[in-house]
Design a protein around this motif. Sequence first.
Motif, short mmCIF file in Angstrom:
data_model
loop_
_atom_site.label_atom_id
_atom_site.label_comp_id
_atom_site.label_asym_id
_atom_site.label_seq_id
_atom_site.Cartn_x
_atom_site.Cartn_y
_atom_site.Cartn_z
N HIS A 88 -45.26 -34.13 27.15
CA HIS A 88 -43.98 -34.30 27.47
C HIS A 88 -43.15 -34.79 29.00
O HIS A 88 -44.17 -35.03 29.95
N ASN A 89 -42.29 -34.71 29.12
CA ASN A 89 -41.57 -35.62 30.04
C ASN A 89 -42.00 -35.29 31.47
O ASN A 89 -41.68 -34.14 31.62
N SER A 90 -42.12 -36.27 32.81
CA SER A 90 -42.48 -35.16 33.96
C SER A 90 -41.11 -34.92 34.54
O SER A 90 -40.60 -35.56 35.48
N PHE A 91 -41.21 -33.64 33.72
CA PHE A 91 -40.05 -33.18 35.05
C PHE A 91 -40.81 -32.50 36.35
O PHE A 91 -41.57 -32.45 36.72
N GLY A 109 -43.00 -27.64 36.27
CA GLY A 109 -42.54 -29.14 37.30
C GLY A 109 -43.70 -30.01 38.57
O GLY A 109 -43.99 -28.60 38.84
N LEU A 110 -43.28 -30.69 38.41
CA LEU A 110 -44.29 -32.11 39.48
C LEU A 110 -44.04 -30.98 41.12
O LEU A 110 -45.13 -30.95 41.63
N PHE A 111 -42.69 -30.85 41.21
CA PHE A 111 -42.92 -30.28 42.67
C PHE A 111 -42.77 -28.70 42.62
O PHE A 111 -42.30 -28.13 43.97
N ASP A 112 -42.66 -28.40 41.16
CA ASP A 112 -43.25 -26.25 41.38
C ASP A 112 -45.02 -25.79 42.37
O ASP A 112 -45.56 -27.11 41.42
N GLN A 113 -44.97 -25.28 43.05
CA GLN A 113 -46.36 -24.44 43.47
C GLN A 113 -46.77 -24.07 42.52
O GLN A 113 -46.48 -23.52 41.50
N ASN A 114 -47.86 -24.67 42.30
CA ASN A 114 -49.21 -24.39 40.89
C ASN A 114 -48.42 -24.24 39.54
O ASN A 114 -48.67 -23.85 38.58
N LYS A 118 -49.27 -31.72 34.51
CA LYS A 118 -50.08 -32.50 35.46
C LYS A 118 -50.10 -34.17 34.88
O LYS A 118 -50.07 -34.11 33.30
N ARG A 119 -49.94 -35.22 35.91
CA ARG A 119 -49.09 -36.07 35.17
C ARG A 119 -50.40 -36.50 34.26
O ARG A 119 -51.42 -36.73 34.99
N ILE A 120 -50.30 -37.26 33.86
CA ILE A 120 -51.43 -38.58 33.12
C ILE A 120 -50.65 -39.65 33.68
O ILE A 120 -50.76 -40.13 33.96
N LYS A 121 -52.29 -40.10 33.76
CA LYS A 121 -52.64 -40.90 35.04
C LYS A 121 -52.59 -42.28 34.11
O LYS A 121 -52.01 -42.41 32.61
N THR A 239 -44.55 -33.84 45.67
CA THR A 239 -43.32 -34.01 46.19
C THR A 239 -43.66 -34.82 47.50
O THR A 239 -43.36 -35.63 47.57
N LEU A 240 -44.71 -34.44 48.16
CA LEU A 240 -45.10 -35.12 48.72
C LEU A 240 -46.16 -36.69 48.53
O LEU A 240 -44.92 -37.66 49.04
N GLN A 241 -46.71 -36.65 47.64
CA GLN A 241 -46.26 -38.34 46.97
C GLN A 241 -45.21 -39.11 46.68
O GLN A 241 -44.56 -41.00 46.89
#
Length: 609
Positions: A88-91, A109-114, A118-121, A239-241
């Motif tokens: 899916h799209n990286s929300f 979500g990428l910014f969600d804790q736990n 995972k983002r696809i390499k 988030t830091l990334q």
Amino acid sequence: MILQILIIFLCIKTNAQSTSNVFSQSLNFSVYKTEDDTQTLEDILDSSRKFQSPDNFAKKTDTEDVYWIRLDLKELEIPQENNVFLRHNSFDYGEIYFLNENSNPPKIGLFDQNSISKRIKYDNYYSEIPIAPSKLKDKEFLYLKVQRVTFFELIENWDFSFSKSSNDTSLSEKVMQDLSLYYIFIGICIIASLWGLSFFLMLKKPEFLFYAIYTATICLYVCGNKMGLYQYVFSNNYTLQYWVSYSMLFVIQIMYCIYLIKYLRSKENYPLFHFLMTSVIVLNITSIILTILFYFSNGYISIYFNLIYTTYYLATIPVLIYLFIIAKNALAYFVFFATLFLCIFCLGRTFLASPKDGLYLNSIHYVIIGATIEIVIFLFGLNYTARIQLLEQFKLKEVAHLNEAKALRAQISPHFIFNSLGSIQNFITRKESVSALKYLSKFSRLMRNVLESSIENKVVLTEEIKMLKDYLELESLRFSNVFSYAITIDDELDEHSIEVPFMILQPFVENAIIHGLLPKSEGDKILNINFKMESEDIAICEVDDTGVGRKSTVKEGYAQIKEKQSRGIEVTKQRLENLKMTAEPIKIVDKTDEEGNPTGTKVIIKIPI
């Protein structure tokens, strides 16, 4: 770098074959948009709610909107072994809902804790979720609740699919081709950075250091996410990334402005341009501080970054035109063309990107091409600068050597003048007024020639020989013609066109007379001075006397020498060494007869011409 590119292209075929057999099935989906973040899945499933096709949403996403996505599973063929992976799209924020399991929906979500997503390499735009087939069994729909806060995009860009294996372990042909472009750009940046660093270490000029830092930062910004560098450093803290990645834009601008200030010497040459660059540095430092504050306050202003930098590049073009008009040297033209190409291609990324390319990912090649052209132009510009600075250093060193040679030559003149005045005093003391006047007349003529020639570091060989003759006449008169002398010039030597260091031979001639011929009590006292060519740039002068030799002088304890050489010869040796002679400039030969008795001394001097 070339080896890496070859490996990539060799892998394209094998990866394309391996991925062709991977189970993958696209999913139809519909979307419901709301501004109420408190709604639950039960509220959404109300019959009054209507999900719409993605094509019905003409406007791009908004940070205040929440989107419910309904994935259609009716035609999905689900393998029963192992997990399947939802691509899916990286929300930025999101949850996944399985019917009858809605109490604590997993975060995606990428910014969600736990987050379980995972983002696809090698792909910033897509992520994946591992799902057990049992969770999808007998399900018609799968629901996602998502929110986009970092950029705007069209909903029709969204894409969802299931695959049997993780997309993170297989590379498509397109990804491999994209990576080759990144590898080439990384190689160019590494070469440019090392080049700038090496010249900084050699020339100690700060512009080369800041150029090396600039190329490294722009490489990190363009390739950091794609190559997984941020993920490697910051693990799964997306988030830091994200904030570090965007902060690199500000670091790039700071390094670039400092580089231009140092490169153009803008404070002295372009005061208005210097003020603008300093202002940009201050604004970027302020932006970094605000970025840190927004990071810790969980705020997001990055959706406006593209607008800000589009405005920045548009505003840069008039500044470049102004710099082009008032350019004082070629350095300004290098800055103009390099920065202009970068601005044009960065603006091309914004205005020529497809409307479906919300993240401008498919148009990143514009930035890579623009940055590459800019780097190449600046490499030529810095080569030009390095050449100028090296020539300046060589010129300064040459001037220093000339001054040093003049200082050393000045040490010879007092030595010679002192001896000559001593001779005149000796004539006066002995009341030989005629000899004193004759000597003084020749001495005056010699000193006039010495003073006239002392302005230049070199003289024509004929002038040097003329001064030697005057000196020999003075010494012969001084010592009542007790020795004879002869000067011979080889036919291959053109004494009228060859230049030699001024007063380079006088100390050797003086040493031969005072310490070689005068101590000799019997026999002929002859001094021969021979000039001949050794090579195109080296002349040989031989000062050959029939004196007592160096060994006899030391043995008899002659007061003028003892065991040390004259100051004049030491100075002359230093002068010849400063001329960077490759071979030994002075060679002294002790002449002997068949029985080993000393018969004189020959000094061979190699003179650069």
